[in-house]
Scaffold this motif. Sequence first.
Motif, PDB file in Angstrom:
ATOM      1  N   UNK A 247     -78.620 -64.129  14.436  1.00  0.00           N
ATOM      2  CA  UNK A 247     -78.736 -62.891  15.208  1.00  0.00           C
ATOM      3  C   UNK A 247     -78.462 -63.146  16.681  1.00  0.00           C
ATOM      4  N   UNK A 248     -79.080 -64.180  17.245  1.00  0.00           N
ATOM      5  CA  UNK A 248     -78.938 -64.461  18.675  1.00  0.00           C
ATOM      6  C   UNK A 248     -77.498 -64.829  19.009  1.00  0.00           C
ATOM      7  N   UNK A 249     -76.875 -65.646  18.182  1.00  0.00           N
ATOM      8  CA  UNK A 249     -75.486 -66.018  18.449  1.00  0.00           C
ATOM      9  C   UNK A 249     -74.561 -64.812  18.339  1.00  0.00           C
ATOM     10  N   UNK A 250     -74.886 -63.892  17.453  1.00  0.00           N
ATOM     11  CA  UNK A 250     -74.065 -62.686  17.334  1.00  0.00           C
ATOM     12  C   UNK A 250     -74.231 -61.788  18.553  1.00  0.00           C
ATOM     13  N   UNK A 251     -75.453 -61.666  19.054  1.00  0.00           N
ATOM     14  CA  UNK A 251     -75.698 -60.827  20.225  1.00  0.00           C
ATOM     15  C   UNK A 251     -74.986 -61.376  21.452  1.00  0.00           C
ATOM     16  N   UNK A 252     -75.036 -62.696  21.647  1.00  0.00           N
ATOM     17  CA  UNK A 252     -74.456 -63.310  22.836  1.00  0.00           C
ATOM     18  C   UNK A 252     -73.059 -63.885  22.603  1.00  0.00           C
ATOM     19  N   UNK A 253     -72.503 -63.654  21.407  1.00  0.00           N
ATOM     20  CA  UNK A 253     -71.145 -64.126  21.079  1.00  0.00           C
ATOM     21  C   UNK A 253     -70.994 -65.623  21.309  1.00  0.00           C
ATOM     22  N   UNK A 254     -72.013 -66.390  20.934  1.00  0.00           N
ATOM     23  CA  UNK A 254     -71.920 -67.843  20.976  1.00  0.00           C
ATOM     24  C   UNK A 254     -71.162 -68.323  19.744  1.00  0.00           C
ATOM     25  N   UNK A 255     -70.214 -69.202  19.940  1.00  0.00           N
ATOM     26  CA  UNK A 255     -69.379 -69.655  18.833  1.00  0.00           C
ATOM     27  C   UNK A 255     -70.037 -70.826  18.107  1.00  0.00           C
ATOM     28  N   UNK A 256     -71.179 -70.524  17.486  1.00  0.00           N
ATOM     29  CA  UNK A 256     -71.898 -71.524  16.730  1.00  0.00           C
ATOM     30  C   UNK A 256     -71.894 -71.215  15.249  1.00  0.00           C
ATOM     31  N   UNK A 257     -72.765 -71.896  14.503  1.00  0.00           N
ATOM     32  CA  UNK A 257     -72.839 -71.675  13.056  1.00  0.00           C
ATOM     33  C   UNK A 257     -73.300 -70.260  12.731  1.00  0.00           C
ATOM     34  N   UNK A 259     -72.767 -67.433  14.444  1.00  0.00           N
ATOM     35  CA  UNK A 259     -71.634 -66.527  14.604  1.00  0.00           C
ATOM     36  C   UNK A 259     -70.614 -66.734  13.493  1.00  0.00           C
ATOM     37  N   UNK A 260     -70.391 -67.983  13.118  1.00  0.00           N
ATOM     38  CA  UNK A 260     -69.465 -68.271  12.018  1.00  0.00           C
ATOM     39  C   UNK A 260     -69.973 -67.675  10.711  1.00  0.00           C
ATOM     40  N   UNK A 261     -71.276 -67.755  10.474  1.00  0.00           N
ATOM     41  CA  UNK A 261     -71.852 -67.168   9.259  1.00  0.00           C
ATOM     42  C   UNK A 261     -71.656 -65.655   9.252  1.00  0.00           C
ATOM     43  N   UNK A 262     -71.898 -65.014  10.398  1.00  0.00           N
ATOM     44  CA  UNK A 262     -71.730 -63.566  10.476  1.00  0.00           C
ATOM     45  C   UNK A 262     -70.277 -63.167  10.221  1.00  0.00           C
ATOM     46  N   UNK A 263     -69.341 -63.864  10.858  1.00  0.00           N
ATOM     47  CA  UNK A 263     -67.923 -63.570  10.654  1.00  0.00           C
ATOM     48  C   UNK A 263     -67.521 -63.786   9.203  1.00  0.00           C
ATOM     49  N   UNK A 264     -68.040 -64.838   8.588  1.00  0.00           N
ATOM     50  CA  UNK A 264     -67.671 -65.158   7.206  1.00  0.00           C
ATOM     51  C   UNK A 264     -68.232 -64.147   6.226  1.00  0.00           C
ATOM     52  N   UNK A 265     -69.451 -63.675   6.472  1.00  0.00           N
ATOM     53  CA  UNK A 265     -70.042 -62.656   5.600  1.00  0.00           C
ATOM     54  C   UNK A 265     -69.259 -61.356   5.680  1.00  0.00           C
ATOM     55  N   UNK A 266     -68.886 -60.963   6.885  1.00  0.00           N
ATOM     56  CA  UNK A 266     -68.156 -59.703   7.054  1.00  0.00           C
ATOM     57  C   UNK A 266     -66.743 -59.767   6.485  1.00  0.00           C
ATOM     58  N   UNK A 267     -66.218 -60.970   6.302  1.00  0.00           N
ATOM     59  CA  UNK A 267     -64.852 -61.126   5.800  1.00  0.00           C
ATOM     60  C   UNK A 267     -64.803 -61.686   4.385  1.00  0.00           C
ATOM     61  N   UNK A 268     -65.945 -61.732   3.708  1.00  0.00           N
ATOM     62  CA  UNK A 268     -66.033 -62.235   2.342  1.00  0.00           C
ATOM     63  C   UNK A 268     -65.505 -63.666   2.219  1.00  0.00           C
ATOM     64  N   UNK A 269     -65.759 -64.483   3.230  1.00  0.00           N
ATOM     65  CA  UNK A 269     -65.324 -65.873   3.213  1.00  0.00           C
ATOM     66  C   UNK A 269     -66.412 -66.708   2.544  1.00  0.00           C
ATOM     67  N   UNK A 272     -67.369 -70.637   3.175  1.00  0.00           N
ATOM     68  CA  UNK A 272     -68.026 -70.897   4.452  1.00  0.00           C
ATOM     69  C   UNK A 272     -69.486 -70.460   4.401  1.00  0.00           C
ATOM     70  N   UNK A 273     -69.739 -69.308   3.799  1.00  0.00           N
ATOM     71  CA  UNK A 273     -71.117 -68.808   3.700  1.00  0.00           C
ATOM     72  C   UNK A 273     -71.975 -69.777   2.887  1.00  0.00           C
ATOM     73  N   UNK A 274     -71.468 -70.214   1.760  1.00  0.00           N
ATOM     74  CA  UNK A 274     -72.226 -71.156   0.937  1.00  0.00           C
ATOM     75  C   UNK A 274     -72.512 -72.446   1.689  1.00  0.00           C
ATOM     76  N   UNK A 275     -71.523 -72.958   2.399  1.00  0.00           N
ATOM     77  CA  UNK A 275     -71.703 -74.210   3.120  1.00  0.00           C
ATOM     78  C   UNK A 275     -72.741 -74.066   4.225  1.00  0.00           C
ATOM     79  N   UNK A 276     -72.689 -72.983   4.988  1.00  0.00           N
ATOM     80  CA  UNK A 276     -73.629 -72.804   6.098  1.00  0.00           C
ATOM     81  C   UNK A 276     -75.052 -72.654   5.577  1.00  0.00           C
ATOM     82  N   UNK A 277     -75.224 -71.886   4.506  1.00  0.00           N
ATOM     83  CA  UNK A 277     -76.559 -71.723   3.927  1.00  0.00           C
ATOM     84  C   UNK A 277     -77.122 -73.079   3.495  1.00  0.00           C
ATOM     85  N   UNK A 278     -76.297 -73.869   2.842  1.00  0.00           N
ATOM     86  CA  UNK A 278     -76.761 -75.168   2.350  1.00  0.00           C
ATOM     87  C   UNK A 278     -77.035 -76.129   3.510  1.00  0.00           C
ATOM     88  N   UNK A 279     -76.176 -76.145   4.518  1.00  0.00           N
ATOM     89  CA  UNK A 279     -76.338 -77.073   5.645  1.00  0.00           C
ATOM     90  C   UNK A 279     -77.591 -76.735   6.449  1.00  0.00           C
TER      91      UNK A 279
END
Length: 305
Positions: A247-257, A259-269, A272-279
């Motif tokens: 949430x915080x990375x999405x609000x401040x547009x920080x290019x971290x995990x 933000x990557x998770x949010x972008x991947x969820x919205x794009x059905x990637x 990436x979603x599975x990897x981030x959840x597991x990591x």
Amino acid sequence: MAKYVFHRLLVALAVLFTVALVSFSLLHLSGDLAAAIAGPEATAEVIAQIRVRYGLDQPLATQFGHWLWAALHLDFGRSFYFEHTVMELVGQRMPVTLKLGAVSLLLALLVAIPLGVLAAVFRDSWVDRSAVMTAVLGQAMPNFWFALLLILIFAVGLKWLPVAGNATWQHFVLPAIALGYYAMPSLMRLTRSGMLDVLNADYIRTARAKGLSAFHVIVKHGLRNAIIPVVALAMVELGFMLGGSVVIESVFALQGLGQLAWDSISRNDFPVVQAIVLIIAVFYIVLTFLADVLNAALDPRLRAR
């Protein structure tokens, strides 16, 4: 001690396997992955080709076994959207999330420990009530709302700090405050309760009877013993921060995990979603395991269970 550590390690591995199974299952229960990858205008022939290409035509147990074996070798496949391997994307974004988590935890500790000590020393005073009120407010306030409030005040109104991005250290100030304030209440309450127990101990009364200064008694004899469980809790809170940074990375547009998770969820990637959840789960489980071991090393009563 070895028996306790082995038992906690078995629990950690069981939790990790459960998280991997749940994250794999939820994506498949969300619908037809092949149709989601192909897009809404894809024909049945294209969807069938994608299903064969990514092994989605195999039984779920076989798919899970292949995915888990590859994950153990840090092979999560390629991103559907970014056209890079998942580990390349994670490697690029991980430092931002780790930096945000470390700075947030540091800020939380710098605020929580002094507040907890003051609340215990001045018990039932306005200092104690103010510290408790601050903790309650921090736990009740949604962190995304607090983040937006910080942006309105310090970025839009006063123009002291940047709104978004991660180019300089100034970009991490507001996100770290927003994320750290959410972790501060539990750390403050534990410091306060630990100090209250310690200040009533016999060795504290002996130290005061010897004529030692209040600062010497509180910091060297009191805080030194009361802070032990706080250190273990801080490790667990760091795991929460890494997982809650989405949430915080999405609000401040920080290019971290996050933000990557949010972008991947919205794009059905999905890879990436599975990897981030597991990591993130691995980080949290490892930190929790280390906190349990540290508590057991410092408290013999836990090792006897």
